[in-house]
Design a protein around this motif. Structure first.
Motif, PDB file in Angstrom:
ATOM      1  N   GLU A 220       0.941  -0.970  -0.082  1.00  0.00           N
ATOM      2  CA  GLU A 220       0.002   0.025   0.051  1.00  0.00           C
ATOM      3  C   GLU A 220       0.815   1.245   0.167  1.00  0.00           C
ATOM      4  OE1 GLU A 220      -2.435  -0.223   3.461  1.00  0.00           O
ATOM      5  OE2 GLU A 220      -3.783  -1.813   2.542  1.00  0.00           O
ATOM      6  N   SER A 221       1.841   1.054   0.914  1.00  0.00           N
ATOM      7  CA  SER A 221       2.750   2.334   0.886  1.00  0.00           C
ATOM      8  C   SER A 221       3.529   2.689  -0.660  1.00  0.00           C
ATOM      9  CB  SER A 221       3.890   2.267   1.757  1.00  0.00           C
ATOM     10  OG  SER A 221       3.341   1.872   3.327  1.00  0.00           O
ATOM     11  N   ARG A 222       3.892   1.461  -1.188  1.00  0.00           N
ATOM     12  CA  ARG A 222       4.443   1.679  -2.473  1.00  0.00           C
ATOM     13  C   ARG A 222       3.292   2.229  -3.589  1.00  0.00           C
ATOM     14  NH1 ARG A 222       7.603  -3.118  -5.893  1.00  0.00           N
ATOM     15  NH2 ARG A 222       8.129  -1.785  -7.969  1.00  0.00           N
ATOM     16  N   THR A 223       2.266   1.732  -3.516  1.00  0.00           N
ATOM     17  CA  THR A 223       1.051   2.097  -4.393  1.00  0.00           C
ATOM     18  C   THR A 223       0.629   3.567  -4.209  1.00  0.00           C
ATOM     19  OG1 THR A 223      -0.032  -0.280  -4.159  1.00  0.00           O
ATOM     20  CG2 THR A 223      -1.319   1.424  -5.181  1.00  0.00           C
ATOM     21  N   ALA A 224       0.799   3.961  -2.946  1.00  0.00           N
ATOM     22  CA  ALA A 224       0.353   5.283  -2.609  1.00  0.00           C
ATOM     23  C   ALA A 224       1.500   6.248  -3.323  1.00  0.00           C
ATOM     24  CB  ALA A 224       0.225   5.643  -1.376  1.00  0.00           C
ATOM     25  N   ALA A 225       2.861   5.914  -3.046  1.00  0.00           N
ATOM     26  CA  ALA A 225       3.855   6.658  -3.834  1.00  0.00           C
ATOM     27  C   ALA A 225       3.764   6.637  -5.255  1.00  0.00           C
ATOM     28  CB  ALA A 225       5.082   5.910  -3.477  1.00  0.00           C
ATOM     29  N   GLU A 226       3.468   5.589  -5.831  1.00  0.00           N
ATOM     30  CA  GLU A 226       3.204   5.395  -7.307  1.00  0.00           C
ATOM     31  C   GLU A 226       2.085   6.418  -7.764  1.00  0.00           C
ATOM     32  OE1 GLU A 226       2.867   1.605  -8.341  1.00  0.00           O
ATOM     33  OE2 GLU A 226       5.203   0.965  -8.241  1.00  0.00           O
ATOM     34  N   ALA A 227       1.037   6.200  -6.974  1.00  0.00           N
ATOM     35  CA  ALA A 227      -0.064   7.119  -7.591  1.00  0.00           C
ATOM     36  C   ALA A 227       0.100   8.531  -7.316  1.00  0.00           C
ATOM     37  CB  ALA A 227      -1.294   6.562  -6.606  1.00  0.00           C
ATOM     38  N   GLN A 228       0.927   8.937  -6.340  1.00  0.00           N
ATOM     39  CA  GLN A 228       1.349  10.466  -6.281  1.00  0.00           C
ATOM     40  C   GLN A 228       2.176  10.753  -7.606  1.00  0.00           C
ATOM     41  OE1 GLN A 228       3.365  11.141  -2.563  1.00  0.00           O
ATOM     42  NE2 GLN A 228       3.333  13.459  -2.793  1.00  0.00           N
ATOM     43  N   VAL A 229       3.108  10.078  -7.968  1.00  0.00           N
ATOM     44  CA  VAL A 229       4.120  10.303  -8.902  1.00  0.00           C
ATOM     45  C   VAL A 229       3.126  10.298 -10.116  1.00  0.00           C
ATOM     46  CG1 VAL A 229       5.905   9.485 -10.445  1.00  0.00           C
ATOM     47  CG2 VAL A 229       6.124   9.065  -8.042  1.00  0.00           C
ATOM     48  N   ARG A 230       2.162   9.507 -10.484  1.00  0.00           N
ATOM     49  CA  ARG A 230       1.331   9.618 -11.538  1.00  0.00           C
ATOM     50  C   ARG A 230       0.529  10.986 -11.720  1.00  0.00           C
ATOM     51  NH1 ARG A 230       0.655   3.960 -10.731  1.00  0.00           N
ATOM     52  NH2 ARG A 230      -1.281   4.493  -9.513  1.00  0.00           N
ATOM     53  N   GLN A 231       0.183  11.339 -10.593  1.00  0.00           N
ATOM     54  CA  GLN A 231      -0.775  12.374 -10.235  1.00  0.00           C
ATOM     55  C   GLN A 231       0.020  13.770 -10.633  1.00  0.00           C
ATOM     56  OE1 GLN A 231      -3.995  12.708  -9.898  1.00  0.00           O
ATOM     57  NE2 GLN A 231      -3.950  14.910  -9.683  1.00  0.00           N
ATOM     58  N   LEU A 232       1.355  13.785 -10.096  1.00  0.00           N
ATOM     59  CA  LEU A 232       2.201  14.700 -10.469  1.00  0.00           C
ATOM     60  C   LEU A 232       2.742  14.802 -11.962  1.00  0.00           C
ATOM     61  CD1 LEU A 232       4.863  14.736  -7.421  1.00  0.00           C
ATOM     62  CD2 LEU A 232       3.178  16.433  -7.743  1.00  0.00           C
ATOM     63  N   GLN A 233       2.602  13.659 -12.624  1.00  0.00           N
ATOM     64  CA  GLN A 233       3.036  13.703 -14.035  1.00  0.00           C
ATOM     65  C   GLN A 233       1.693  14.066 -14.980  1.00  0.00           C
ATOM     66  OE1 GLN A 233       3.950   9.746 -14.766  1.00  0.00           O
ATOM     67  NE2 GLN A 233       6.308   9.975 -14.289  1.00  0.00           N
ATOM     68  N   LYS A 234       0.588  13.807 -14.446  1.00  0.00           N
ATOM     69  CA  LYS A 234      -0.611  14.116 -14.901  1.00  0.00           C
ATOM     70  C   LYS A 234      -0.745  15.710 -14.902  1.00  0.00           C
ATOM     71  CE  LYS A 234      -4.407  11.538 -13.991  1.00  0.00           C
ATOM     72  NZ  LYS A 234      -5.430  11.076 -13.376  1.00  0.00           N
ATOM     73  N   MET A 235      -0.567  16.047 -13.790  1.00  0.00           N
ATOM     74  CA  MET A 235      -0.869  17.479 -13.472  1.00  0.00           C
ATOM     75  C   MET A 235       0.200  18.368 -14.334  1.00  0.00           C
ATOM     76  SD  MET A 235      -3.500  18.089 -11.839  1.00  0.00           S
ATOM     77  CE  MET A 235      -3.320  19.563 -11.473  1.00  0.00           C
ATOM     78  N   ASP A 236       1.466  17.862 -14.565  1.00  0.00           N
ATOM     79  CA  ASP A 236       2.407  18.358 -15.381  1.00  0.00           C
ATOM     80  C   ASP A 236       1.848  18.528 -16.723  1.00  0.00           C
ATOM     81  OD1 ASP A 236       5.176  19.649 -15.748  1.00  0.00           O
ATOM     82  OD2 ASP A 236       5.428  17.505 -16.954  1.00  0.00           O
ATOM     83  N   SER A 237       1.589  17.334 -17.375  1.00  0.00           N
ATOM     84  CA  SER A 237       0.836  17.201 -18.683  1.00  0.00           C
ATOM     85  C   SER A 237      -0.255  18.084 -18.795  1.00  0.00           C
ATOM     86  CB  SER A 237       0.639  15.978 -19.135  1.00  0.00           C
ATOM     87  OG  SER A 237       1.844  14.917 -18.884  1.00  0.00           O
ATOM     88  N   LEU A 238      -1.096  18.353 -17.771  1.00  0.00           N
ATOM     89  CA  LEU A 238      -2.277  19.156 -18.018  1.00  0.00           C
ATOM     90  C   LEU A 238      -1.788  20.610 -17.924  1.00  0.00           C
ATOM     91  CD1 LEU A 238      -5.184  19.234 -18.313  1.00  0.00           C
ATOM     92  CD2 LEU A 238      -5.380  19.415 -15.716  1.00  0.00           C
ATOM     93  N   GLY A 239      -0.680  20.885 -17.253  1.00  0.00           N
ATOM     94  CA  GLY A 239      -0.416  22.099 -17.231  1.00  0.00           C
ATOM     95  C   GLY A 239       0.215  22.494 -18.560  1.00  0.00           C
ATOM     96  N   LYS A 240       1.090  21.872 -19.262  1.00  0.00           N
ATOM     97  CA  LYS A 240       1.673  22.098 -20.460  1.00  0.00           C
ATOM     98  C   LYS A 240       0.658  22.114 -21.650  1.00  0.00           C
ATOM     99  CE  LYS A 240       6.126  19.471 -19.768  1.00  0.00           C
ATOM    100  NZ  LYS A 240       7.005  18.329 -19.905  1.00  0.00           N
ATOM    101  N   LEU A 241      -0.518  21.188 -21.346  1.00  0.00           N
ATOM    102  CA  LEU A 241      -1.479  21.209 -22.468  1.00  0.00           C
ATOM    103  C   LEU A 241      -2.311  22.357 -22.475  1.00  0.00           C
ATOM    104  CD1 LEU A 241      -3.307  19.797 -24.628  1.00  0.00           C
ATOM    105  CD2 LEU A 241      -4.360  18.768 -22.653  1.00  0.00           C
ATOM    106  N   THR A 242      -2.964  23.093 -21.245  1.00  0.00           N
ATOM    107  CA  THR A 242      -3.740  24.137 -20.953  1.00  0.00           C
ATOM    108  C   THR A 242      -2.858  25.451 -21.257  1.00  0.00           C
ATOM    109  OG1 THR A 242      -2.864  24.078 -18.596  1.00  0.00           O
ATOM    110  CG2 THR A 242      -5.240  22.905 -19.387  1.00  0.00           C
ATOM    111  N   GLY A 243      -1.350  25.369 -20.883  1.00  0.00           N
ATOM    112  CA  GLY A 243      -0.759  26.615 -21.313  1.00  0.00           C
ATOM    113  C   GLY A 243      -0.386  26.600 -22.665  1.00  0.00           C
ATOM    114  N   GLY A 244      -0.279  25.629 -23.434  1.00  0.00           N
ATOM    115  CA  GLY A 244      -0.181  25.844 -24.913  1.00  0.00           C
ATOM    116  C   GLY A 244      -1.679  26.175 -25.423  1.00  0.00           C
TER     117      GLY A 244
END
Length: 610
Positions: A220-244
């Motif tokens: 569970e600790s590992r899954t939470a860490a991976e989910a946090q990384v995916r969320q950060l990647q998703k927000m980064d991609s979304l930020g790039k998309l909306t900024g463009g």
């Protein structure tokens, strides 16, 4: 031993239960068989009575309408007698009685037929004398007596079969109860032995449970860490998309708003300059529309209008347009394959895709080079990403500077570009990728620095019966005008969109009417004798465009339909949309696009609305 004994008892109980159950089923089937025989006997007798009733009515009135019961009875009598004989064939006595009943019934029908023929010959008195003699009644009574005797025999069989069924039921119940008691006794001893064995493994089980709990906690600790990384990647991609998107749209809106403001100020002073500003605003709006289309294409959400297309013919007809687009410093070669399979694809989107790829190739060869556009038939095996099968391959190959591996891997990402600022939006290849994938195909990109780039489009082979359409470049297409006094009713709750559509339709020669909502549209349909086409928005307050179309079709089944919407979810049939089988005009649209879709809808057949 206890387990072996329990399984043996269980097997014996199941086997005995199965045997008794089958016996009870057989007894029940024989009871049902008796009821079937009795019902069939009643049906045969009813056929004879119907025939007799119809014959007597005809003898009295000489009206053939009274012969209908006679005809129905005699027509179905043979079939019913055959069914009866099949039912009693297992019983020799009943089978013999059925044969006698068949002969008696045929004799009765023959006598009834004699009377009918006498009346038809005009000898009603002789027919009446036959009835008075009563010979036919005697035959009928004999048939009825046979039926009664057969029913009595079946009744005696029924009593015996009911008793047998009851005995089978009692025997089945006793056996089930005894089997349950025996199994319960054995289960008690088996459970007691299992309990003793369970106690010995309890400690091992508890130790295993503690180890599993520790592993789950770590997981569970590992899954939470991976989910946090995916969320950060998703927000980064979304930020790039909306900024463009924000960057490009703000630039385009600046062009549109600024140009229109200048045009408004100079409209009366300098019409020529005002026209230039209006054209600049139109170009900014077209760029915004292209950006929206590119985003929808990347997300595979654009509304496509696929037809059977000959890609070789399309490439040949586009060659001159592409030659002018890439300029004279680049050697351009077109190699369409003969005998190319047709593909099922949106021709206009394929045109835009090829232009996009050729422009990218031109930009990759600033000092000149060679650009080749070719087609071929291909069969792909199982490659995982694309289903195996027959494909039409379109290749765009250049001799430009190529791309390194890290750039090629990101080439299809939206807003990713290596061009200078203002030279490209970074949506070109993502649009190509989204369009081809939405069409059921595959895109392959091969590139190496200093060795150029090759883009291969794989479009599924079309195996239907439709012939490939003759494609015409967009630059050569003419405005589609009205033919005669065709009437179009425009329905849209957005005032300016409605006014724009009405003005454009009138400019194209149509008689255009408008309604601000579906209720007003239904009133217009009720008060005007003729309306050829209903052009309606998809989503409106109170009622959707599809609901409006269904209600309008109930009043006017011949009414042609055309939907318009700026929301791809509406066009693709989500949330009460119009689905893929109905004509749609996507917003925004030009006068040429409006004219083409309206003309197509009017010329097509009436499309059903579910």
């Amino acid at each position: 031993m206890a387990l072996v004994l329990s399984f043996a008892l269980l097997a014996a109980a199941l086997l005995g239960t199965l045997v008794l159950f089958q016996g009870q089923q057989r007894a029940d089937r024989w009871v049902g068989h008796t009821f079937q025989v009795q019902e069939q006997l009643s049906r045969v007798l009813s056929r004879l009575q119907d025939a007799e009733t119809g014959q007597r009515g005809f003898l009295v009135t000489a009206n053939r309408a009274f012969l209908r019961p006679y005809e129905d009875g005699t027509r179905n009598l043979s079939r019913d007698l055959a069914a009866l004989f099949a039912l009693v064939s297992d019983n020799p006595n009943q089978a013999a009685a059925a044969i006698r009943l068949d002969a008696c019934a045929r004799e009765r029908v023959a006598r009834l037929g004699v009377g009918i023929r006498l009346v038809e010959a005009g000898k009603r008195s002789e027919a009446g004398q036959m009835t008075q003699f009563g010979t036919g009644n005697a035959v009928m009574e004999r048939c009825r007596a046979i039926v009664v005797a057969m029913k009595d025999a079946e009744g005696r069989l029924l009593d015996a079969r009911v008793a047998a069924a009851a005995w089978q039921a009692r025997l089945f119940t006793i056996w089930v109860v005894m089997s349950a008691i025996a199994i319960a006794v054995v289960a008690y001893f088996v459970t007691r032995a299992a309990h003793l064995r369970t106690a010995h493994v309890a400690e091992a089980r508890d130790a295993l449970a503690r180890a599993n709990a520790q592993l789950l906690q770590e997981g569970e600790s590992r899954t939470a860490a991976e989910a946090q990384v995916r969320q950060l990647q998703k927000m980064d991609s979304l930020g790039k998309l909306t900024g463009g998107i924000a960057h490009d749209f703000n630039n385009m809106l600046a062009i549109v708003i600024g140009s229109l403001d200048l045009a408004r100020r100079r409209l009366h002073e300098d019409a020529s300059r005002a026209g230039q500003h209006i054209e600049s605003a139109m170009e900014g709006a077209r760029r915004a529309a292209r950006l929206t289309a590119q985003l929808l294409a990347f997300g595979r959400r654009q509304a496509l209008a696929p037809t059977a297309v000959d890609a070789s013919a399309l490439v040949r007809r586009m060659s001159e347009l592409l030659r002018r687009t890439i300029g004279g410093d680049i050697e351009f070669a077109v190699r369409p394959a003969p005998g190319l399979w047709p593909s099922f694809v949106d021709a206009s989107q394929l045109e835009s895709t090829l232009v996009n790829l050729c422009v990218n190739a031109r930009d990759a060869m600033p000092e000149g080079g060679r650009l080749t556009l070719a087609t071929a038939n291909m069969h792909l095996g199982d490659q995982g990403e694309v289903p195996p099968g027959d494909y039409v391959r379109i290749t765009v190959q250049d001799t430009g500077h190529g791309m390194p591996r890290e750039v090629a891997d990101r080439a299809f990402e939206p807003f990713f570009t290596t061009k200078e600022t203002g030279k490209g939006s970074g949506l070109g290849l993502s649009q190509v990728y989204g369009f081809v994938r939405q069409s059921g195909g595959h895109v392959a990109l091969l590139s190496e620095p200093g060795h150029g780039t090759t883009v291969q489009l794989y479009l599924p082979r079309y195996t239907g019966s439709a012939k490939p359409e003759v494609w015409t470049p967009a630059s050569e297409r003419q405005l589609e005008h009205a033919r005669g006094s065709e009437i179009v009713l425009v329905v849209d709750d957005e005032v300016q969109v409605r006014a724009l559509a009405v003005d454009a339709l009138r400019e194209l020669g149509y008689v255009a009417m408008d309604a601000e909502d579906p209720d007003a549209a239904l009133e217009t349909l009720a008060t005007h004798a003729r309306i050829d086409l209903l052009l309606t928005d998809v989503l409106m307050p109170g009622m959707t465009g599809r609901q409006l179309a269904a209600m309008a079709r109930k009043r006017r089944p011949e009414l042609k339909l055309l939907f318009m919407s700026g929301n791809p979810a509406d066009i693709l049939g989500e949330g009460g949309g119009v689905a893929d089988d109905l004509p749609v005009l996507p917003k925004p649209f030009t006068m040429a696009e409006l004219g083409a879709r309206v003309r197509s809808a009017l010329d097509a057949g009436v499309v059903p609305v579910a």
